[in-house]
Design a protein around this motif. Structure first.
Motif, mmCIF file in Angstrom:
data_model
loop_
_atom_site.group_PDB
_atom_site.id
_atom_site.type_symbol
_atom_site.label_atom_id
_atom_site.label_comp_id
_atom_site.label_asym_id
_atom_site.label_seq_id
_atom_site.Cartn_x
_atom_site.Cartn_y
_atom_site.Cartn_z
ATOM 1 N N PRO A 67 38.446 38.557 44.330
ATOM 2 C CA PRO A 67 38.989 37.701 43.275
ATOM 3 C C PRO A 67 40.131 38.344 42.500
ATOM 4 C CG PRO A 67 36.871 38.594 42.614
ATOM 5 C CD PRO A 67 37.070 38.972 44.044
ATOM 6 N N GLY B 189 42.184 41.516 45.300
ATOM 7 C CA GLY B 189 42.476 41.560 43.870
ATOM 8 C C GLY B 189 42.078 42.885 43.270
ATOM 9 N N GLY C 132 32.177 46.109 33.519
ATOM 10 C CA GLY C 132 33.355 45.366 33.951
ATOM 11 C C GLY C 132 33.773 44.352 32.901
ATOM 12 N N ALA C 133 35.048 43.965 32.966
ATOM 13 C CA ALA C 133 35.501 42.882 32.105
ATOM 14 C C ALA C 133 34.689 41.636 32.427
ATOM 15 C CB ALA C 133 36.986 42.622 32.313
ATOM 16 N N SER C 134 34.230 41.538 33.662
ATOM 17 C CA SER C 134 33.432 40.380 34.078
ATOM 18 C C SER C 134 32.235 40.160 33.155
ATOM 19 C CB SER C 134 32.908 40.576 35.503
ATOM 20 O OG SER C 134 33.959 40.741 36.396
ATOM 21 N N TYR D 256 42.132 32.827 36.929
ATOM 22 C CA TYR D 256 41.161 33.702 37.585
ATOM 23 C C TYR D 256 39.899 32.903 37.884
ATOM 24 C CZ TYR D 256 37.733 37.532 37.823
ATOM 25 O OH TYR D 256 36.738 38.371 38.197
ATOM 26 N N CYS E 214 44.913 34.311 30.136
ATOM 27 C CA CYS E 214 44.908 35.521 30.956
ATOM 28 C C CYS E 214 46.350 35.865 31.287
ATOM 29 C CB CYS E 214 44.094 35.272 32.229
ATOM 30 S SG CYS E 214 44.230 36.600 33.446
ATOM 31 N N ASN F 288 46.393 36.467 36.701
ATOM 32 C CA ASN F 288 45.887 36.354 38.057
ATOM 33 C C ASN F 288 45.650 34.863 38.254
ATOM 34 O OD1 ASN F 288 44.441 36.370 40.422
ATOM 35 N ND2 ASN F 288 42.695 37.524 39.660
ATOM 36 N N ILE G 20 43.210 42.243 31.119
ATOM 37 C CA ILE G 20 42.884 43.349 32.022
ATOM 38 C C ILE G 20 44.102 43.863 32.785
ATOM 39 C CG2 ILE G 20 42.196 41.915 34.007
ATOM 40 C CD1 ILE G 20 39.754 44.071 34.113
ATOM 41 N N TYR G 21 45.145 43.031 32.889
ATOM 42 C CA TYR G 21 46.371 43.485 33.579
ATOM 43 C C TYR G 21 47.454 43.951 32.604
ATOM 44 C CZ TYR G 21 44.345 41.348 37.760
ATOM 45 O OH TYR G 21 43.521 41.027 38.811
ATOM 46 N N SER H 121 39.279 48.519 35.622
ATOM 47 C CA SER H 121 39.365 48.188 37.046
ATOM 48 C C SER H 121 40.782 48.246 37.596
ATOM 49 C CB SER H 121 38.815 46.783 37.298
ATOM 50 O OG SER H 121 37.416 46.801 37.247
ATOM 51 N N LYS H 122 41.718 47.674 36.872
ATOM 52 C CA LYS H 122 43.037 47.462 37.467
ATOM 53 C C LYS H 122 43.952 48.655 37.221
ATOM 54 C CE LYS H 122 41.206 43.518 38.343
ATOM 55 N NZ LYS H 122 40.946 42.879 39.598
ATOM 56 N N ARG I 214 32.792 49.686 37.691
ATOM 57 C CA ARG I 214 32.316 48.590 36.853
ATOM 58 C C ARG I 214 32.360 48.933 35.364
ATOM 59 N NH1 ARG I 214 33.970 45.700 38.304
ATOM 60 N NH2 ARG I 214 32.773 43.990 37.432
ATOM 61 N N LEU I 215 33.523 49.068 34.825
ATOM 62 C CA LEU I 215 33.597 49.339 33.396
ATOM 63 C C LEU I 215 34.701 48.533 32.704
ATOM 64 C CD1 LEU I 215 31.685 51.202 31.847
ATOM 65 C CD2 LEU I 215 33.671 52.615 31.372
ATOM 66 N N TYR J 144 50.211 40.458 41.739
ATOM 67 C CA TYR J 144 50.248 39.280 42.601
ATOM 68 C C TYR J 144 51.604 38.619 42.521
ATOM 69 C CZ TYR J 144 45.305 39.903 41.506
ATOM 70 O OH TYR J 144 44.065 40.434 41.315
HETATM 71 C C1 LIG Z 1 41.870 38.264 35.300
HETATM 72 C C2 LIG Z 1 40.709 39.096 35.684
HETATM 73 N N1 LIG Z 1 39.749 39.347 34.778
HETATM 74 C C3 LIG Z 1 38.670 40.085 35.092
HETATM 75 C C4 LIG Z 1 38.504 40.629 36.348
HETATM 76 C C5 LIG Z 1 37.272 41.418 36.641
HETATM 77 O O1 LIG Z 1 37.419 42.729 36.226
HETATM 78 P P1 LIG Z 1 36.222 43.775 36.213
HETATM 79 O O2 LIG Z 1 36.306 44.541 37.493
HETATM 80 O O3 LIG Z 1 36.523 44.643 35.023
HETATM 81 O O4 LIG Z 1 34.961 43.037 36.069
HETATM 82 C C6 LIG Z 1 39.472 40.396 37.317
HETATM 83 C C7 LIG Z 1 39.311 40.932 38.684
HETATM 84 O O5 LIG Z 1 39.916 40.493 39.638
HETATM 85 C C8 LIG Z 1 40.602 39.620 36.976
HETATM 86 O O6 LIG Z 1 41.563 39.367 37.875
#
Ligand SMILES: Cc1ncc(COP(=O)(O)O)c(C=O)c1O
Lengths: 161, 385
Positions: free
Chosen positions: A161, B36, B97-99, B123, B169, B173, B203-204, B233-234, B242-243, B319
């Motif tokens: 993703p 990604g 993770g940001a997730s 995203y 965002c 992405n 995150i970017y 992550s990025k 995972r942070l 991207y």
């Molecule tokens: C816009 C966006 N937010 C969050 C994430 C997830 O990041 P994380 O690995 O910190 O959970 C991604 C990963 O592709 C992303 O593209």
């Protein structure tokens, strides 16, 4: 500025075409060509070589790192000795270094015998050289900034993703 | 017995990229521009810090909100880089993770029936996140004519004035679009006027190639209504560790922490040590990676133009978002170029309907592969002209 960027890209991969470098830097292709020509003319870029992992070759290729100590006198300086040594085709790199010895010399040959002979017959007899210590290279892990090993496969998922 | 799925789970369709993944698995020698995540490994100093922490047996939970030292380092970092002031004790939470941070925010602030406006293309995890929280998604399309930036007209047309939350965002992405300060100002005003909570996924942020990243939370009157997501992550190439983290006012972060402390307890400890070192000593590594992405970005954009595919001038993330040639839908193009040429790209409609007609092409791949992949795309386009 851009010349520096061109230089960095050539260092990364000397086979990038002028067109590729132009694409990466937003320069025009002929500007890149001109920059490269200038870098070569100014002696900044001295040549282009492949980074080889000799360990993978069937034929033996022997390399050694040689520490050299020298004694200078009124007539002979480091540069004179260096000039003399650098002329030998067996010498692939030669640097004056700080520390326990004076010169750091890299030597290549087809066999241990050939390299040993070169050191004992050509290098050691140079009157200013007081000592040589030869280290044969057993395995090379990194050359010119490039790691040699097996290379890591990209194990990322083809879609994420 | 069969499980009876919850309505919320059933409401989320299978991921649009799954099918492609299966095709890619069958074919050999696929060059993937579908990823990604960075192709770099985590900077060595950060990996080494993680290893050392393991050697020292630092393997227990940390404070729920994350190690205090890390929260302090994050506070210093965001103050320095993005002009954001957050108190490490109350206004920062470290997440898996940001997730996780995004999920916590949806669950903490979205009531069943609440409307969450999402600037699209977006995203892929936001929409399911809203649905899992019981909310309703309101897509807010952005357009290529506006450089895929969100505009007040776009918000008004979509009816976002009545929404409860707005998700942004940028850098984006999948489009690679950025929102400079002058474009964020009217959006901030809209949010204040209509009393919207803003979730800003940044995150970017470090991967901004043209000018500086501005956080919407740094604009006047926005701090109190914004949750900022970020992570390692990025820019720090730490996806697998995972942070991530979230920044926001104390009561909001407290609410997110309430969920976090029962569901996650704390973010991975080893990763927290890596992250601390990443912030402490890896600026140069980040800079080098950003420079490299920038070169690839220029290369890829210029190649698409040579191939004759229109491509938007992406200025952030890793991207780009070219248009598929006439006669193809995004999905057809993505599937056929994968089958015929072994190049994996993601069809743009996966990121919302407005993405139709586009592809997401990631350049988080070495230049040699990018070069080969673009040659193959060129051949594909020529074959089908
Ligand atoms: C816009 C966006 N937010 C969050 C994430 C997830 O990041 P994380 O690995 O910190 O959970 C991604 C990963 O592709 C992303 O593209």
């Amino acid at each position: 500025m851009s010349e520096r960027e061109v230089l960095e890209l050539l260092r990364e991969n000397a086979r990038y075409s002028a067109a590729d470098i132009a694409r990466m830097t937003d320069l025009e292709e002929d500007e890149v060509e001109a920059a490269i020509e200038e870098l070569e003319a100014a002696g900044l870029v001295r040549g282009y070589q492949a980074v080889v992992d000799w360990d993978r070759l069937e034929d033996e290729r022997v390399r050694a790192e040689v520490e050299l100590n020298v004694r200078l006198d009124r007539e002979t300086g480091y540069d004179d000795i260096a000039e003399r040594l650098a002329r030998f085709p067996q010498v692939t790199a030669l640097r004056l270094v700080s520390g326990d010895y004076d010169f750091d010399m890299e030597v290549e040959g087809d066999s241990i015998r050939e390299v040993s002979q070169f050191i004992s017959e050509k290098v050691a007899p140079v009157p200013e050289i007081t000592q040589t210590v030869t280290h044969y290279v057993m395995t090379s892990y990194k050359e010119n900034g490039i790691e040699l090993g097996d290379g890591e496969d990209d194990d990322r998922l083809s879609y994420s993703p | 017995m069969t499980f009876e799925l919850s309505d919320r789970v059933q409401a989320v369709p299978p991921s649009g990229i799954r099918r492609f993944f299966e095709i890619a698995e069958e074919r050999d020698e696929v060059i993937s521009l579908g990823v990604g995540e960075p192709d770099f490994a985590t900077p060595w100093a950060a990996r080494d810090a993680a290893i050392t922490s393991l050697e020292q047996g630092k393997t227990s939970y940390t404070a729920n909100r994350g190690k205090r030292e890390l929260r302090e380092a994050i506070a210093d970092y965001v103050a320095d880089r993005f002009d954001l002031g957050y108190d490490p004790d109350e206004e920062i939470i470290v997440t898996a993770g940001a997730s996780e941070a995004v999920d916590l925010a949806f669950r903490a602030f979205v009531n069943p029936g609440d409307t969450v406006a999402i600037a699209q293309p977006a995203y892929i995890s936001y929409e399911p996140g809203v649905i899992f929280a019981g909310g309703e998604v309101l897509p807010v399309p952005t357009r290529e004519e506006d450089d895929f930036r969100l505009t007040v007209e776009g918000l008004e047309e979509a009816g976002a004035a009545d929404a409860d939350v707005l998700v942004l965002c940028y850098p984006n992405n999948p489009t690679g679009a950025i929102m400079p300060e002058e474009d964020l100002e009217p959006i901030a005003e809209f949010a204040r006027e209509h009393d919207l909570t803003v979730f800003s996924d940044e995150i970017y942020a470090e991967l901004t190639y043209d000018g500086e990243h501005t956080s919407i939370a740094s604009l006047e009157g926005m701090r109190e209504r914004t949750i900022v997501f970020n992570g390692f992550s990025k820019a720090h190439a730490m996806t697998g560790l995972r942070l991530g983290y979230a920044l926001g006012p104390a009561d909001a972060i407290g609410a997110m922490n309430k969920i976090h402390q029962y569901t996650m307890l704390s973010a991975p400890t080893t990763a927290q040590y890596a992250a601390l070192e990443a912030l402490d000593s890896c600026d140069n590594d980040v800079e080098e990676m950003v420079e490299e992405y920038d070169r690839r970005r220029r290369f890829v954009l210029s190649r698409f133009r040579e191939i004759g595919m229109d491509v938007f001038e992406a200025k952030g993330a890793f991207y780009c978002f070219p248009e598929v040639p006439e006669g193809f839908t995004a999905e057809e193009f993505a599937e056929e170029v994968l089958r015929e040429q072994g190049v994996a790209v993601v069809p743009g409609d996966v990121f919302g309907d407005v993405g139709e007609g586009h592809l997401r092409v990631s350049y988080a791949t070495g230049l040699e592969d990018l070069r080969r992949a673009l040659n193959r795309i060129e051949a594909f386009v020529a074959d089908h002209a």
